[in-house]
Motif scaffolding. Structure first.
Motif, PDB file in Angstrom:
ATOM      1  N   THR A  47       0.977  -1.291   0.203  1.00 29.26           N
ATOM      2  CA  THR A  47      -0.041  -0.001   0.007  1.00 29.26           C
ATOM      3  C   THR A  47       0.890   1.378  -0.096  1.00 29.26           C
ATOM      4  O   THR A  47       0.626   2.016  -0.948  1.00 29.26           O
ATOM      5  N   ASP A  50       2.453   1.780  -3.508  1.00 33.57           N
ATOM      6  CA  ASP A  50       1.307   1.948  -4.499  1.00 33.57           C
ATOM      7  C   ASP A  50       0.933   3.612  -4.349  1.00 33.57           C
ATOM      8  O   ASP A  50       0.805   4.297  -5.152  1.00 33.57           O
ATOM      9  N   VAL A  51       0.959   4.181  -3.165  1.00 34.52           N
ATOM     10  CA  VAL A  51       0.548   5.390  -2.972  1.00 34.52           C
ATOM     11  C   VAL A  51       1.706   6.393  -3.452  1.00 34.52           C
ATOM     12  O   VAL A  51       1.431   7.222  -4.058  1.00 34.52           O
ATOM     13  N   ASP A  54       1.746   6.432  -7.051  1.00 32.83           N
ATOM     14  CA  ASP A  54       0.696   7.015  -7.664  1.00 32.83           C
ATOM     15  C   ASP A  54      -0.249   6.233  -8.514  1.00 32.83           C
ATOM     16  O   ASP A  54      -0.800   6.385  -9.423  1.00 32.83           O
ATOM     17  N   VAL A  55      -0.335   5.036  -7.681  1.00 30.11           N
ATOM     18  CA  VAL A  55      -1.400   4.053  -8.379  1.00 30.11           C
ATOM     19  C   VAL A  55      -2.373   3.419  -7.265  1.00 30.11           C
ATOM     20  O   VAL A  55      -2.347   3.571  -6.104  1.00 30.11           O
ATOM     21  N   THR A  56      -3.443   2.857  -7.774  1.00 32.88           N
ATOM     22  CA  THR A  56      -4.427   2.492  -6.788  1.00 32.88           C
ATOM     23  C   THR A  56      -3.742   1.327  -5.958  1.00 32.88           C
ATOM     24  O   THR A  56      -3.386   0.346  -6.756  1.00 32.88           O
ATOM     25  N   PRO A  57      -3.878   1.099  -4.720  1.00 33.72           N
ATOM     26  CA  PRO A  57      -3.292   0.051  -4.136  1.00 33.72           C
ATOM     27  C   PRO A  57      -3.987  -1.296  -4.449  1.00 33.72           C
ATOM     28  O   PRO A  57      -5.095  -1.469  -4.792  1.00 33.72           O
ATOM     29  N   ALA A  58      -3.209  -2.369  -4.638  1.00 30.71           N
ATOM     30  CA  ALA A  58      -3.574  -3.638  -5.392  1.00 30.71           C
ATOM     31  C   ALA A  58      -4.915  -4.162  -4.600  1.00 30.71           C
ATOM     32  O   ALA A  58      -5.763  -4.672  -5.337  1.00 30.71           O
ATOM     33  N   TRP A  59      -4.917  -4.058  -3.366  1.00 26.77           N
ATOM     34  CA  TRP A  59      -5.918  -4.566  -2.491  1.00 26.77           C
ATOM     35  C   TRP A  59      -7.382  -3.954  -2.788  1.00 26.77           C
ATOM     36  O   TRP A  59      -8.535  -4.702  -2.357  1.00 26.77           O
ATOM     37  N   MET A  60      -7.252  -2.804  -3.291  1.00 20.42           N
ATOM     38  CA  MET A  60      -8.419  -2.133  -3.606  1.00 20.42           C
ATOM     39  C   MET A  60      -9.267  -2.453  -4.716  1.00 20.42           C
ATOM     40  O   MET A  60     -10.499  -2.053  -5.109  1.00 20.42           O
ATOM     41  N   THR A  61      -8.405  -3.108  -5.696  1.00 17.71           N
ATOM     42  CA  THR A  61      -9.088  -3.505  -6.982  1.00 17.71           C
ATOM     43  C   THR A  61      -8.998  -5.095  -7.201  1.00 17.71           C
ATOM     44  O   THR A  61      -9.572  -5.580  -8.034  1.00 17.71           O
ATOM     45  N   ASP A  62      -8.597  -5.891  -6.113  1.00 18.51           N
ATOM     46  CA  ASP A  62      -8.588  -7.227  -6.279  1.00 18.51           C
ATOM     47  C   ASP A  62      -8.722  -7.782  -4.792  1.00 18.51           C
ATOM     48  O   ASP A  62      -7.961  -7.498  -3.785  1.00 18.51           O
TER      49      ASP A  62
END
Length: 202
Positions: A47, A50-51, A54-62
């Motif tokens: 997390t 990813d922050v 500047d990308v969406t944290p992986a756990w928020m999309t998977d």
């Protein structure tokens, strides 16, 4: 198609979640508390990475990370009688998670076009930061701040990946070699009591 890096990410998530849940059980946490510690251990470093990238944290999309942590919790519950007597369990799973997450973090930074020194930092953060959150949650001194070789093992693994890339090796070989360097740097440093110098005060 599931990529090799995704497989590493899954195994690393499972391994780190088990290491966190194992320590939470030693502190007599309830199931929910143990799940939270395992989840934070598994996704904390990624997390932060990813922050910063500047990308969406992986756990928020998977949801795989949440499900994998749940699987780790039930695995620890099912085999708790055996794990309690296996003092090396936490260490082994922590080393596996450290190695695999370092590779995943390095790969992600490189894929986004960042230079190798940024990738090394991102790989080290992915591997080591989750352990910091875990130790804070269970009220222990973070392992990364002790004299043991921990985050430095991630740095060595990142350097190994970069060197392998310069030599023109295939990506999967770079990943295997990098992860192996992290794993063995960590395990051998503990086995032979190899430590970084301690900064002494007055």
């Amino acid at each position: 198609m599931i990529t090799f890096v995704q497989v590493l990410d899954f195994i690393g998530t499972f391994a780190f979640a088990i290491s966190g849940i194992r320590l939470a059980s030693a502190k007599r946490f309830d199931w929910f508390g143990a799940y939270v510690v395992g989840l934070v251990t598994a996704i904390g470093g990624g997390t932060m990475r990813d922050v910063l990238l500047d990308v969406t944290p992986a756990w928020m999309t998977d949801p795989m990370y949440l499900l994998c942590t749940g699987l780790a919790l039930f695995w620890v519950i099912a085999f708790s009688k055996y794990l309690i007597h296996l003092h090396n369990t936490f260490f082994i799973f922590d080393c596996i998670g450290l190695a695999l997450f370092t590779v995943v973090g390095f790969e992600k930074a490189i894929a986004l076009g960042h230079p190798f020194w940024v990738a090394i930092i991102m790989g080290s953060m992915t591997g080591a930061a989750g352990g910091v959150f875990r130790d804070v949650f269970i009220n222990e001194e973070p392992l990364i701040f002790r004299k043991e070789i921990y985050a430095m093992a991630c740095v060595l693994g990142g350097l190994a990946y970069w060197i392998c890339g310069l030599l023109g090796l295939e990506a999967y070989l770079c990943q295997i070699i990098s992860g192996s360097v992290v794993f063995f740097a960590r395990t051998l440093s503990v086995k032979y009591n190899i430590c970084l110098p301690v900064l002494k005060g007055e």
